[in-house]
Write an enzyme that holds these catalytic residues in place. Structure first.
Site, mmCIF file in Angstrom:
data_model
loop_
_atom_site.group_PDB
_atom_site.id
_atom_site.type_symbol
_atom_site.label_atom_id
_atom_site.label_comp_id
_atom_site.label_asym_id
_atom_site.label_seq_id
_atom_site.Cartn_x
_atom_site.Cartn_y
_atom_site.Cartn_z
ATOM 1 N N ASP A 77 0.886 -1.080 0.006
ATOM 2 C CA ASP A 77 0.187 -0.113 0.219
ATOM 3 C C ASP A 77 0.682 0.709 -0.005
ATOM 4 O O ASP A 77 2.143 1.368 0.437
ATOM 5 C CB ASP A 77 -0.951 -0.152 1.336
ATOM 6 C CG ASP A 77 -0.122 0.032 2.528
ATOM 7 O OD1 ASP A 77 1.066 -0.395 2.697
ATOM 8 O OD2 ASP A 77 -0.735 1.041 3.614
ATOM 9 N N GLU A 144 0.283 -1.468 5.345
ATOM 10 C CA GLU A 144 1.215 -1.203 6.576
ATOM 11 C C GLU A 144 1.141 0.348 7.131
ATOM 12 O O GLU A 144 1.013 0.651 7.962
ATOM 13 C CB GLU A 144 1.874 -1.139 5.740
ATOM 14 C CG GLU A 144 3.100 -0.979 6.930
ATOM 15 C CD GLU A 144 4.345 0.590 6.876
ATOM 16 O OE1 GLU A 144 5.345 0.719 7.903
ATOM 17 O OE2 GLU A 144 3.701 0.709 5.729
#
Length: 485
Positions: A77, A144
Site C-alpha cells: 500500500d 502497513e
C-alpha cells in the site's frame, strides 16, 4: 517515465508497472491481483493468506540450493496525498512520475516509492533467472501505512526463512536493526450545532506551505505542525474575543505531520479588524520561529459564509485540548550510544469536522513500551478532560536490536566490499513491520534497508535515482553471500 533511461532498468520497469495500479491503504485488491498474476506468469509458487498478504517463492539458482532461505519483504500500500489543486482519483488513476535532475518525483501527489520501490526490487529478483541466490521468499504485506493490518494478521508458518530483509527504509547506506513501537489515539467530540449569536461575522483562516513529512522519521527535524499552529492562533483569539468555531480541518494521515489546514469561525462584527491585526502579528512571529525549517508558511484570512456553529463549550474545549496536547519529541534515548535518536514522541495528525462531530487523531511512538503507554495515556487524558470520547488502536511492538545478528555482519561486509566505505547500522524512530514479525517469528534475523527517499507521506516525496542502483547491487551481493544451511 522512460524506464530504459533509469538504472537499474529492471527495477524501474517494475516500479512503473506498480505505479499504474491504485493501491491506497486498505484498498490493495488490485495490487494483490497483480502480484498473483505475476507469480503465475513466471511459474512461481504463489500464496495469499486470509489477511491478504502475498508470498511468492523462488527456488535457488544452480549451485546455491544449500543456502539459507532469505525473505524479502515490502508493503504493497501507499500513502495517498496530493496538492489541493491536483485532480486525481487514487482509487482508479495511475501515479504520474517525472525525473527532476537526480530525483524521481510525482506530479503533485505522493510518489508511492514508499514502499513501491521495495516491491519493485522484489519483483525484479523474481523475474531474473540469471541471478545467483539461495531460496527466496518475497512477501508483500497489506495496509502497513494505516494499521499494520498485514503484519498483524501474518500467521506463523507463512514465511519459512531464517533471515529477513525489509525493503522499507529511506536512507541508502543506513541499515536499521531496531525500530520504535507505536499506537494511535482518536478523540471524538459529538454535538448538535446551533445558530451563531446575532451580529457575528464569519471568517475563514487557511494555512498552507508547511514542510509536512513522516511523523516518525521527521519528528525531530523541527517542522511545524499545521494543527498546532492554527490552534495557537485560535487559543489566543478565543481568550480575547467571544470566538465561535464552525469547523476545523487539517491533516490526512495518522503517520504524517500536517502541512496545511482550514478553520472557519465567527466573532462579534466589531472584532473582525482586531482579528486581522492579530493574525499579521502572529504570522510574523511564526515565520521568525520557523525561519530555519519552514520557508513557505502562508496564512490567508477571508470572509466566510454564515453557518451554524459548535456549541460554545464544545468549541472551547476542543481548542483547549488541541493547545494542551503533547506534540513533537518528548524524550531522547537514554543509552549514550543512541543519545542522538528519538525515544518517545507524539504527533497530532488530523482534525476532521462533520455536521455533528469533530474527530482528532494523534499517533504516539516509543522504543520503550512503558513510555509508549504513558505517552498514549497523556494524550488520552487531555481529550478526556475536554469531554471527548477517546479510543486507542492496538499498539504495535518495538523491534529490539539483535546483538548477534549474522545478517548484519553479511550486510556490512558486502557493503564495504562494494563501496569501500563504512555503512551506518542504527535504529529508527519510525515503526517498521519487523516489530510484529519479531513477535511471531522470534528466530528471524532481520535488517531494514532501502534507497534514499525524502518527503515521504507528502506530495514532495522523491526518490534519489542513483541510490536505487546502489541498493540493488548490494541486495544481489547479500543474496549471493548468504550462508549454507
Amino acid at each position: 517515465m522512460n524506464t530504459q533511461e533509469l538504472k537499474p532498468s529492471c527495477v524501474f520497469e517494475q516500479f512503473a508497472a506498480i505505479n499504474k495500479i491504485p493501491r491506497p491503504s486498505k484498498h490493495e485488491d488490485k495490487m494483490m491481483e497483480f502480484l498473483v498474476d505475476f507469480g503465475k506468469k513466471h511459474g512461481l509458487e504463489t500464496e495469499v493468506d486470509k489477511t491478504g498478504n502475498v508470498i511468492i517463492r523462488k527456488k535457488a539458482s544452480k549451485g546455491y540450493e544449500n543456502r539459507e532461505t532469505v525473505v524479502l519483504q515490502s508493503h504493497m500500500d501507499m500513502v495517498c496525498d496530493k496538492l489541493v489543486d491536483v485532480d486525481i482519483d487514487f482509487f482508479n488513476d495511475p501515479i504520474e512520475t517525472y525525473v527532476d535532475g537526480e530525483w524521481l518525483r510525482a506530479k503533485g501527489t505522493t510518489l508511492g516509492a514508499d514502499d513501491g520501490i521495495g516491491c519493485a526490487m522484489e519483483l525484479a529478483v523474481l523475474a531474473d533467472d540469471t541471478l545467483e541466490h539461495g531460496p527466496v521468499e518475497c512477501v508483500f504485506t497489506r495496509d502497513e501505512e494505516t494499521g499494520l493490518t498485514g503484519a498483524f494478521g501474518l500467521e506463523v508458518g507463512f514465511m519459512t526463512g531464517n533471515y529477513l530483509i525489509n525493503l522499507d527504509s529511506e536512507d541508502e547506506g543506513q541499515f536499521f536493526i531496531s525500530c520504535a513501537g507505536g499506537m494511535t489515539t482518536q478523540a471524538q467530540f459529538t454535538f448538535d450545532r446551533e445558530e451563531a449569536p446575532a451580529g457575528y461575522f464569519f471568517m475563514r483562516l487557511s494555512l498552507k506551505g508547511l514542510h509536512g513529512g513522516h511523523s516518525g522519521d521527521d519528528i525531530n527535524k523541527k517542522y511545524a505542525n499545521g494543527i498546532k499552529l492554527l490552534t495557537r492562533f485560535l487559543y489566543k483569539e478565543q481568550a480575547a474575543h467571544d470566538l465561535r468555531l464552525v469547523s476545523f480541518n487539517s491533516g490526512r494521515m495518522h503517520n504524517a505531520i500536517p502541512r496545511d489546514g482550514v478553520v472557519v469561525f465567527a466573532v462579534p462584527a466589531n472584532c473582525k479588524e482586531a482579528i486581522r491585526a492579530d493574525l499579521n502579528v502572529f504570522a510574523a512571529e511564526v515565520e521568525d520561529e520557523y525561519h530555519i525549517t519552514e520557508h513557505d508558511i502562508h496564512f490567508h484570512l477571508e470572509t466566510a459564509e454564515a453557518a451554524k456553529v459548535l456549541p460554545k463549550q464544545v468549541g472551547r474545549n476542543l481548542i483547549l485540548a488541541l493547545q494542551a496536547v503533547d506534540n513533537g519529541v518528548l524524550a531522547m534515548c537514554q543509552d549514550q550510544e543512541l543519545a542522538w535518536m528519538v525515544e518517545t514522541s507524539s504527533n497530532v495528525a488530523s482534525v476532521v469536522t462533520t455536521d455533528n462531530n469533530v474527530t482528532v487523531v494523534a499517533s504516539q511512538r516509543s522504543n520503550v513500551k512503558s513510555n509508549l503507554e504513558n505517552m498514549g495515556n497523556t494524550v488520552k487524558a487531555a481529550f478526556q478532560l475536554a469531554g471527548a470520547e477517546v479510543t486507542q488502536g492496538d499498539a504495535y511492538p518495538a523491534w529490539k536490536m539483535n546483538p548477534n545478528s549474522k545478517l548484519t555482519d553479511i550486510v556490512v561486509k558486502t557493503y564495504k566490499e562494494l563501496f569501500n566505505k563504512e555503512p551506518k547500522v542504527i535504529g529508527i524512530h519510525a515503526g517498521l513491520e519487523c516489530g510484529l514479525f519479531s513477535e511471531k517469528y522470534p528466530h528471524l534475523d532481520m535488517i531494514s534497508m532501502g534507497p534514499t527517499l525524502r518527503g515521504v507521506h507528502s506530495p514532495d516525496e522523491r526518490l534519489l535515482i542513483p541510490t536505487v542502483q546502489m541498493v540493488w547491487d548490494h541486495l544481489l551481493a547479500i543474496l549471493k553471500d548468504m550462508p549454507e544451511k
